[in-house]
Scaffold this motif. Structure first.
Motif, mmCIF file in Angstrom:
data_model
loop_
_atom_site.group_PDB
_atom_site.id
_atom_site.type_symbol
_atom_site.label_atom_id
_atom_site.label_comp_id
_atom_site.label_asym_id
_atom_site.label_seq_id
_atom_site.Cartn_x
_atom_site.Cartn_y
_atom_site.Cartn_z
ATOM 1 N N GLN A 21 -1.678 6.659 -0.783
ATOM 2 C CA GLN A 21 -2.714 6.500 -0.023
ATOM 3 C C GLN A 21 -3.468 6.622 1.175
ATOM 4 O O GLN A 21 -4.784 6.295 1.100
ATOM 5 C CB GLN A 21 -2.054 5.258 0.576
ATOM 6 C CG GLN A 21 -2.721 4.174 1.417
ATOM 7 C CD GLN A 21 -3.883 3.085 0.531
ATOM 8 O OE1 GLN A 21 -2.753 2.831 -0.724
ATOM 9 N NE2 GLN A 21 -4.870 2.352 1.014
ATOM 10 N N ALA A 55 0.771 -1.293 0.102
ATOM 11 C CA ALA A 55 0.247 -0.148 -0.381
ATOM 12 C C ALA A 55 1.086 1.368 -0.263
ATOM 13 O O ALA A 55 -0.308 2.171 -0.685
ATOM 14 C CB ALA A 55 -0.842 -0.070 1.257
ATOM 15 N N ASP A 97 1.053 8.854 5.168
ATOM 16 C CA ASP A 97 0.121 7.632 4.157
ATOM 17 C C ASP A 97 0.011 6.655 5.055
ATOM 18 O O ASP A 97 0.072 5.123 4.799
ATOM 19 C CB ASP A 97 1.355 6.986 3.459
ATOM 20 C CG ASP A 97 0.821 6.851 1.959
ATOM 21 O OD1 ASP A 97 -0.513 7.710 1.370
ATOM 22 O OD2 ASP A 97 1.538 6.142 1.776
#
Length: 396
Positions: free
Chosen positions: A170, A39, A144
């Motif tokens: 993300q 991710a 993030d």
């Protein structure tokens, strides 16, 4: 909420302190699920392409402010390097001489992983001096880690006030998807809330019935609502002491014109075991020794019709004990239908929470949902309407 993204940042030669969530499951020193590692790749790639020095800040487990060797982030440097496609250096501390030396040795585009921020008590206390010590090694801050954004810790909230702060890729993806689901959604909006306990989702239910057009309640918590309406639930799990609370939520839904969907038929068995003899029953037609373990076919069919007549779906929690077949049928059927609508562009389908993600993966349809959040507590608190400190700190 408006927030700065990396599109607006001057990255060349800058030291970017990036808060990520790589608190991944491990067994025998090996990562068993690298979803959270993957991710962070878009943010790392964007920073490297812009010529930044990428310095990763993260926690792992709960060392409670002490150095616990088995909770070190060191074993994650190699798998991260494999995913990034470039070396990932590791520093044995996130502040102090070890961190400074490692940062000073970086060239533009390099990636460095600092040791577990929670090895320092100042992290969870959001201590200003600790946040300043972190900030000393950065020129800008990137968050993030939406899944850690409900914590007001030094690396998730404090740092954002000390350096120019940006949302990572993300984080941006997560916030955009969540805004589409509950902030400014296309209506009608249907919510599905499942799981075992009403007691853990009271704030969630009270918030959702004031914002959604329709709300379906499933899983063990539906038993409490059925009991509150006078239905026999046999030997099912049921928080009978919360019956009046359930009735209060039903009344609140009525006051806000939120249509509630409770089970209209149920799947029961005498024991919870793989392959147990399961029977479909009408409401109230349950023996004393039987337990409600899944939503019945009529309930699922009605829920699918509600999806087809909605524009937005937000889902948290399974409809039954999906981990143990045959009590996964209701959740799987509903999930696959939602995914089908989303894939066809007929429904914005957003789901989140650990059990929900596991259920969608088990149904083989997670990739077809509009967005699936891996955040647990942060996703729930956002659905409850609470301000997330790590997100609020990014506001412009």
């Amino acid at each position: 909420m408006s927030f700065k993204t990396l599109d607006t940042a001057d990255l060349a030669g800058k030291r970017a302190l990036v808060r990520v969530d790589i608190n991944v499951p491990m067994a025998d020193g090996q990562v068993t699920d690298d979803t959270r590692l993957r991710a962070i790749l878009p943010t790392v790639a964007k920073l490297r392409a812009g010529g930044a020095k990428v310095i990763l800040l993260a926690h792992f487990d709960r060392p409670k402010g002490k150095r616990v060797p088995e909770m070190s982030l060191a074993p994650l440097a190699a798998p991260l390097a494999g995913l990034v496609g470039a070396p990932v250096a590791f520093a044995g501390d996130c502040i102090g001489p070890a961190a400074k030396a490692a940062v000073d040795a970086m060239k533009d585009g390099d990636v460095l992983l600092l040791e577990n921020t929670r090895f320092h008590a100042g992290e969870e206390k959001n201590d200003l001096d600790f946040a300043k010590a972190l900030a000393a090694n950065g020129d800008l801050y990137v968050n993030d880690a939406f899944s850690a954004a409900h914590r007001a810790h030094a690396s998730t909230e404090g740092l954002a006030h000390l350096l120019p702060a940006y949302a990572g890729e993300q984080m941006r993806l997560e916030l955009t998807a969540l805004d589409k689901a509950l902030g400014d959604p296309e209506r009608p909006v249907l919510g599905i809330v499942g799981g075992s306990k009403v007691s853990t989702k009271l704030d969630l239910l009270r918030n959702l019935v004031t914002k959604l057009d329709k709300l379906a309640i499933g899983g063990g918590m539906a038993n409490t609502f059925l009991y509150a309406q006078g239905h026999d639930v046999g030997a099912s799990y049921c928080e009978k002491e919360l019956a009046e609370t359930a009735r209060e939520i039903i009344r609140l839904a009525g006051q806000h014109n939120c249509k509630l969907f409770l089970p209209i038929d149920i799947v029961v068995a005498e024991k919870l075991a793989p392959g147990a003899a399961a029977r479909v029953r009408a409401l109230g037609a349950i023996d004393d020794e039987e337990r409600i373990l899944d939503a019945g076919p009529e309930t699922v069919e009605r829920l699918c019709r509600a999806m087809a007549n909605s524009k937005t779906l937000i889902w948290n929690g399974p409809l039954g004990v999906f981990e143990i077949p045959p009590f996964d049928k209701g959740t799987v059927a509903a999930a696959r239908y939602a995914a089908e609508l989303a894939k066809a562009g007929k429904l914005v389908a957003v789901a989140g929470g650990g059990d929900t993600v596991a259920a969608l993966n088990a149904a083989g349809c997670a990739d077809d949902f509009t967005f699936v959040s891996t955040a647990g507590g942060a996703f729930l608190e956002w659905m409850e309407g609470k301000e997330l400190p790590g997100v609020a700190a990014l506001a412009t």
